[in-house]
Scaffold this active site. Structure first.
Site, PDB file in Angstrom:
ATOM      1  N   LEU A  98       0.850  -1.188   0.000  1.00  0.00           N
ATOM      2  CA  LEU A  98       0.000   0.000   0.000  1.00  0.00           C
ATOM      3  C   LEU A  98       0.889   1.243   0.000  1.00  0.00           C
ATOM      4  O   LEU A  98       1.650   1.468   0.942  1.00  0.00           O
ATOM      5  CB  LEU A  98      -0.909   0.031   1.230  1.00  0.00           C
ATOM      6  CG  LEU A  98      -1.968  -1.060   1.388  1.00  0.00           C
ATOM      7  CD1 LEU A  98      -1.361  -2.385   1.837  1.00  0.00           C
ATOM      8  CD2 LEU A  98      -3.017  -0.611   2.414  1.00  0.00           C
ATOM      9  N   ILE A 156       1.307  -5.145   8.199  1.00  0.00           N
ATOM     10  CA  ILE A 156       2.736  -4.906   8.389  1.00  0.00           C
ATOM     11  C   ILE A 156       3.046  -3.418   8.233  1.00  0.00           C
ATOM     12  O   ILE A 156       2.690  -2.811   7.211  1.00  0.00           O
ATOM     13  CB  ILE A 156       3.570  -5.727   7.381  1.00  0.00           C
ATOM     14  CG1 ILE A 156       3.273  -7.217   7.533  1.00  0.00           C
ATOM     15  CG2 ILE A 156       5.056  -5.455   7.557  1.00  0.00           C
ATOM     16  CD1 ILE A 156       3.915  -8.081   6.472  1.00  0.00           C
ATOM     17  N   GLY A 186       2.254   4.226   5.052  1.00  0.00           N
ATOM     18  CA  GLY A 186       2.559   3.347   3.934  1.00  0.00           C
ATOM     19  C   GLY A 186       2.813   1.966   4.520  1.00  0.00           C
ATOM     20  O   GLY A 186       3.412   1.856   5.584  1.00  0.00           O
ATOM     21  N   SER A 187       2.391   0.907   3.878  1.00  0.00           N
ATOM     22  CA  SER A 187       2.409  -0.368   4.588  1.00  0.00           C
ATOM     23  C   SER A 187       2.234  -1.550   3.642  1.00  0.00           C
ATOM     24  O   SER A 187       2.263  -1.405   2.422  1.00  0.00           O
ATOM     25  CB  SER A 187       1.289  -0.380   5.628  1.00  0.00           C
ATOM     26  OG  SER A 187       0.060  -0.050   5.001  1.00  0.00           O
ATOM     27  N   ARG A 188       2.017  -2.731   4.245  1.00  0.00           N
ATOM     28  CA  ARG A 188       1.801  -3.948   3.474  1.00  0.00           C
ATOM     29  C   ARG A 188       0.816  -4.841   4.212  1.00  0.00           C
ATOM     30  O   ARG A 188       0.766  -4.846   5.448  1.00  0.00           O
ATOM     31  CB  ARG A 188       3.124  -4.680   3.287  1.00  0.00           C
ATOM     32  CG  ARG A 188       3.042  -5.803   2.266  1.00  0.00           C
ATOM     33  CD  ARG A 188       4.415  -6.291   1.933  1.00  0.00           C
ATOM     34  NE  ARG A 188       4.686  -7.624   2.443  1.00  0.00           N
ATOM     35  CZ  ARG A 188       5.897  -8.157   2.499  1.00  0.00           C
ATOM     36  NH1 ARG A 188       6.940  -7.461   2.120  1.00  0.00           N
ATOM     37  NH2 ARG A 188       6.058  -9.370   2.944  1.00  0.00           N
TER      38      ARG A 188
END
Length: 230
Positions: A98, A156, A186-188
């Protein structure tokens, strides 16, 4: 682009919007033009970032849907984090990255009962790196479907994201596509598919959380002894 600003704002985002908007107003009233424009852009970006659009969730119990908006960064076979309780055998992992321009709401990939919600502190490496699944701060969620199959989902944090928010708790019943958390900024999100699932996406494909179908489940691979009713 305008349509992205005409949607509800996540409740958690209003304080960020308010702070940036107040700073922008102060800059405007004091005539500090060089500061006004960057702050105005930050205000607009915060509105865009914390948007909470509605989604048309597929009504099919035999599928798994994307738990997040973003780009499929990688698809690998990997041993799930121990806290998910999915065993030590490799499962197919779909990692969705993301960016700061994606909707950051996480949604349940299927209906089920929340089996596990486990937070693990860690580093803040680039979320697009493979080792982020092991080393970064994360929140692990396991859903137990009505047929007994377990589906793992992991939020995450990345090098920009410093806050994982999870709305659900063990024992709670969630519907497919239901919001269960978000990550700033911002991530996953990793999704671990149960054995026998047929993957329907590829690396580089863009996901729409709550809408894109990621996999079809094997209709004969249920676990009747662990089945539960919702």
């Amino acid at each position: 682009m305008l349509a992205n600003f005409l949607v509800p704002i996540l409740e958690d985002g209003w304080r960020f919007v308010a702070v940036f908007a107040a700073a922008t107003l102060i800059a405007a009233l004091t005539g500090v033009a060089w500061l006004f424009w960057p702050l105005l852009l930050l205000t607009l970006w915060s509105i865009y970032f914390f948007r909470d659009p509605s989604r048309c969730v597929p009504q099919d119990d035999g599928i798994l849907i994307a738990p997040a908006d973003g780009l499929v960064q990688m698809i690998v076979d990997a041993v799930p984090p121990a806290e998910l309780g999915l065993g030590d055998r490799p499962l197919t992992r779909v990692s969705i990255f993301l960016s700061v321009f994606d909707v950051h709401i996480n949604r349940a990939p299927c209906s089920g009962m929340v089996d596990v919600v486990a937070y693990r502190p860690g580093l803040f490496l680039n979320a697009s790196a493979d080792k982020a699944s092991d080393d970064n701060e994360r929140m692990a969620i396991t859903l137990r479907r009505a047929d007994g199959r377990l589906v793992g989902c992991v939020q995450i944090a990345g090098w920009v994201a410093r806050r994982i928010v999870c709305y659900i708790k063990p024992g709670q019943i969630v519907a497919a596509g239901e919001r269960f958390g978000h990550i700033r900024f911002g991530s996953r999100t990793d999704l671990y598919l149960p054995g026998g699932a047929r993957l329907l996406v590829a690396a580089g494909q863009r996901m729409i959380g709550g809408e894109t179908v990621i996999a079809e489940l094997d209709p004969v691979a249920s676990v009747p002894r662990q089945a539960i009713e919702f």
